[in-house]
Design a protein around this motif. Structure first.
Motif, short mmCIF file in Angstrom:
data_model
loop_
_atom_site.label_atom_id
_atom_site.label_comp_id
_atom_site.label_asym_id
_atom_site.label_seq_id
_atom_site.Cartn_x
_atom_site.Cartn_y
_atom_site.Cartn_z
N ILE A 84 0.84 -1.20 0.00
CA ILE A 84 0.00 0.00 0.00
C ILE A 84 0.87 1.25 0.00
CG2 ILE A 84 -1.64 1.33 1.38
CD1 ILE A 84 -2.81 -1.42 2.27
N ASP A 85 1.93 1.26 0.82
CA ASP A 85 2.83 2.40 0.85
C ASP A 85 3.52 2.61 -0.49
OD1 ASP A 85 2.21 2.93 3.49
OD2 ASP A 85 4.01 1.95 4.31
N ALA A 86 3.92 1.52 -1.13
CA ALA A 86 4.61 1.63 -2.41
C ALA A 86 3.68 2.14 -3.51
CB ALA A 86 5.21 0.28 -2.81
N LEU A 87 2.46 1.63 -3.53
CA LEU A 87 1.48 2.10 -4.52
C LEU A 87 1.19 3.58 -4.31
CD1 LEU A 87 -0.88 -0.99 -4.31
CD2 LEU A 87 0.40 -0.31 -6.35
N LYS A 88 1.05 3.98 -3.07
CA LYS A 88 0.80 5.39 -2.75
C LYS A 88 1.97 6.26 -3.19
CE LYS A 88 -0.52 8.38 1.13
NZ LYS A 88 -0.83 8.41 2.59
N ALA A 89 3.17 5.72 -3.16
CA ALA A 89 4.36 6.46 -3.59
C ALA A 89 4.53 6.46 -5.10
CB ALA A 89 5.60 5.84 -2.92
N GLY A 90 3.58 5.87 -5.81
CA GLY A 90 3.64 5.89 -7.27
C GLY A 90 4.45 4.78 -7.90
N LYS A 91 4.65 3.68 -7.16
CA LYS A 91 5.43 2.56 -7.69
C LYS A 91 4.49 1.41 -8.10
CE LYS A 91 8.79 4.96 -5.82
NZ LYS A 91 9.53 5.96 -6.64
N HIS A 92 4.86 0.71 -9.15
CA HIS A 92 4.23 -0.57 -9.44
C HIS A 92 4.74 -1.57 -8.41
CE1 HIS A 92 2.87 1.03 -13.27
NE2 HIS A 92 4.10 1.36 -13.57
N VAL A 93 3.91 -2.57 -8.06
CA VAL A 93 4.28 -3.50 -6.99
C VAL A 93 4.12 -4.94 -7.44
CG1 VAL A 93 3.69 -4.35 -4.69
CG2 VAL A 93 3.70 -1.88 -5.14
N LEU A 94 5.17 -5.72 -7.27
CA LEU A 94 5.10 -7.17 -7.42
C LEU A 94 5.40 -7.76 -6.05
CD1 LEU A 94 4.69 -9.58 -9.29
CD2 LEU A 94 7.16 -9.60 -9.70
N CYS A 95 4.40 -8.43 -5.48
CA CYS A 95 4.48 -8.89 -4.09
C CYS A 95 4.53 -10.41 -4.04
CB CYS A 95 3.26 -8.37 -3.32
SG CYS A 95 3.24 -8.81 -1.57
N GLU A 96 5.39 -10.93 -3.19
CA GLU A 96 5.43 -12.37 -2.97
C GLU A 96 4.13 -12.84 -2.31
OE1 GLU A 96 6.81 -15.24 -3.37
OE2 GLU A 96 8.31 -14.51 -4.78
N LYS A 97 3.89 -14.12 -2.43
CA LYS A 97 2.72 -14.71 -1.76
C LYS A 97 2.99 -14.79 -0.28
CE LYS A 97 5.11 -18.52 -0.99
NZ LYS A 97 5.53 -18.90 0.39
N PRO A 98 1.96 -14.84 0.55
CA PRO A 98 0.57 -14.56 0.24
C PRO A 98 0.36 -13.07 0.03
CG PRO A 98 0.83 -14.76 2.61
CD PRO A 98 2.17 -15.10 2.00
N MET A 99 -0.70 -12.73 -0.68
CA MET A 99 -0.99 -11.31 -0.92
C MET A 99 -1.09 -10.54 0.39
SD MET A 99 -4.30 -9.86 -2.98
CE MET A 99 -4.57 -8.10 -3.26
N ALA A 100 -1.76 -11.11 1.37
CA ALA A 100 -1.93 -10.51 2.70
C ALA A 100 -2.35 -11.61 3.65
CB ALA A 100 -2.98 -9.41 2.64
N LEU A 101 -2.38 -11.29 4.94
CA LEU A 101 -2.80 -12.27 5.94
C LEU A 101 -4.31 -12.29 6.13
CD1 LEU A 101 -0.07 -12.06 8.72
CD2 LEU A 101 -0.17 -13.51 6.68
N THR A 102 -4.99 -11.22 5.74
CA THR A 102 -6.44 -11.17 5.86
C THR A 102 -7.04 -10.64 4.56
OG1 THR A 102 -6.58 -8.89 6.69
CG2 THR A 102 -6.21 -10.63 8.31
N LYS A 103 -8.28 -11.00 4.34
CA LYS A 103 -8.96 -10.53 3.14
C LYS A 103 -9.19 -9.02 3.20
CE LYS A 103 -12.41 -11.95 -0.15
NZ LYS A 103 -13.48 -12.89 -0.47
N GLU A 104 -9.39 -8.49 4.39
CA GLU A 104 -9.58 -7.05 4.53
C GLU A 104 -8.33 -6.29 4.10
OE1 GLU A 104 -11.27 -3.58 4.83
OE2 GLU A 104 -12.36 -5.47 5.11
#
Length: 358
Positions: A84-104
């Motif tokens: 979220i911080d990287a997207l807000k800073a204007g960066k494209h993001v490729l994230c390792e799995k899992p996407m997040a720990l919660t669906k929220e």
């Protein structure tokens, strides 16, 4: 003329090696920065890969206007906040799995992507393995007919040292689970992706057998998922075996079946058997991960350059996050979890969103 994109890798642990290696093979991409809270790890990675910018604070890295893409290779609990911080800073993001720990948290990542207009990709690289691509094409053709059921199995080995050397592993707060969310998540993702099943009920159990006292999460999990059309999907994973063996994935349909164990075996209704051997080939990471990392990362950059949606974006990955939540909730409460509908007696409900199988 195609623009050269400047990339940065945050997190210099084991999985980052796959990213560094893959980035060297992608045209019009230059990895210019690394970051790790352990300065020694960051400097070592920078030296190995010829990178000059070294950070210990990812927020300082995000201030660099020349960085276009950020690869997040950190412990699981950091994925959502960093993305979220990287997207807000204007960066494209490729994230390792899992996407997040919660669906929220995963939903908040999608909201950030939409708000800031950047690409978000999740590393379910096994979707890019040759065997997986072939199975997906076969299932999409529909010649095998309706899915009746499927099973996946992962029997690997993780020693106590694997956890003691990286204390974030083996803890609910930082890893979010054990064998399922870490080692077996790729096969778990393939199971729902290839079958296209809309799961309605999840009944699961977890336990620590061999690693009891070493980890607080599971080293063994077994799952039964039922679909809205009556499909039965079963999944078993353990880190208690004596070695890492190839994963197994089988789909039974009304007109035949397809099974993957390194190679792919297709059996028609009349008993005719056809085999495609995918047991060898270029491997950019661990053998059982296949060569998918390189293909996925290359495709992610192609999508950025061409302004196309990335196939393994947030909408795809959030499906697995929802299923993981359901598995762990069922295992902890001892009752089935029903997805997307009001609970009956003794059942919990998780509301689900669009995409994939839920």
């Amino acid at each position: 003329m195609m623009k050269t994109l400047h990339a940065a890798v945050i997190g210099c642990g084991l999985i980052s090696k796959n990213h560094f290696k893959a980035l060297k093979n992608v045209e019009h991409v230059c990895c210019t920065a690394v970051c790790d809270i352990d300065p020694d790890k960051a400097r070592a990675a920078a030296e190995i890969h010829g990178i000059h910018q070294v950070y210990s604070d990812y927020k300082e890295l995000l201030k660099d206007p020349d960085i276009d893409v950020v690869h997040i290779c950190t412990p699981h609990y950091l994925h959502a906040r960093m993305a979220i911080d990287a997207l807000k800073a204007g960066k494209h993001v490729l994230c390792e799995k899992p996407m997040a720990l919660t669906k929220e948290d995963a939903k908040q990542m999608l909201e950030a992507r939409e708000r800031w207009g950047k690409h978000l990709g999740i590393c379910f690289q096994n979707r890019y393995n040759q065997a997986s691509v072939y199975m997906k094409q076969l299932m999409d053709q529909g010649t095998l007919g309706r899915v009746l059921g499927a099973r996946g199995q992962v029997t690997w080995d993780r020693k106590p040292e694997y956890y003691s050397e990286s204390p974030w592993r083996g803890r609910w707060a930082t890893e979010g689970g054990g064998v399922l969310i870490n080692q077996a998540i790729h096969t778990f993702d393939l199971l729902q992706w290839l079958t296209g099943c809309r799961v309605t009920t999840v009944d699961a159990s977890i336990s620590a057998k061999r690693l009891k006292g070493v980890i607080e999460v599971e080293d063994t999990v077994d799952i039964l998922m039922t679909g809205e059309a009556g499909e039965r999907l079963i999944f078993y994973a353990t880190n208690c075996y004596v070695k890492n063996v190839p994963v197994e994935l089988e789909i039974i349909c009304e007109h035949g079946s397809v099974k993957m164990t390194g190679n792919v075996v297709v059996t028609d209704q009349d008993g005719t058997v056809a085999t495609k051997d995918y047991s060898s080939g270029t491997v950019l990471g661990k053998d059982h991960w296949g060569s998918g990392h390189g293909f996925l990362i290359s495709d992610f950059y192609r999508c950025i350059q061409e302004g196309q949606s990335f196939p393994v974006g947030g909408e795809e990955a959030i499906v697995s996050v929802g299923l993981l939540e359901a598995v762990y909730r069922s295992a902890k409460t001892g009752v089935p979890v029903r997805l997307g509908r009001e609970p009956g007696a003794g059942e919990h409900t998780i509301k689900t969103g669009k995409g994939g199988c839920i």
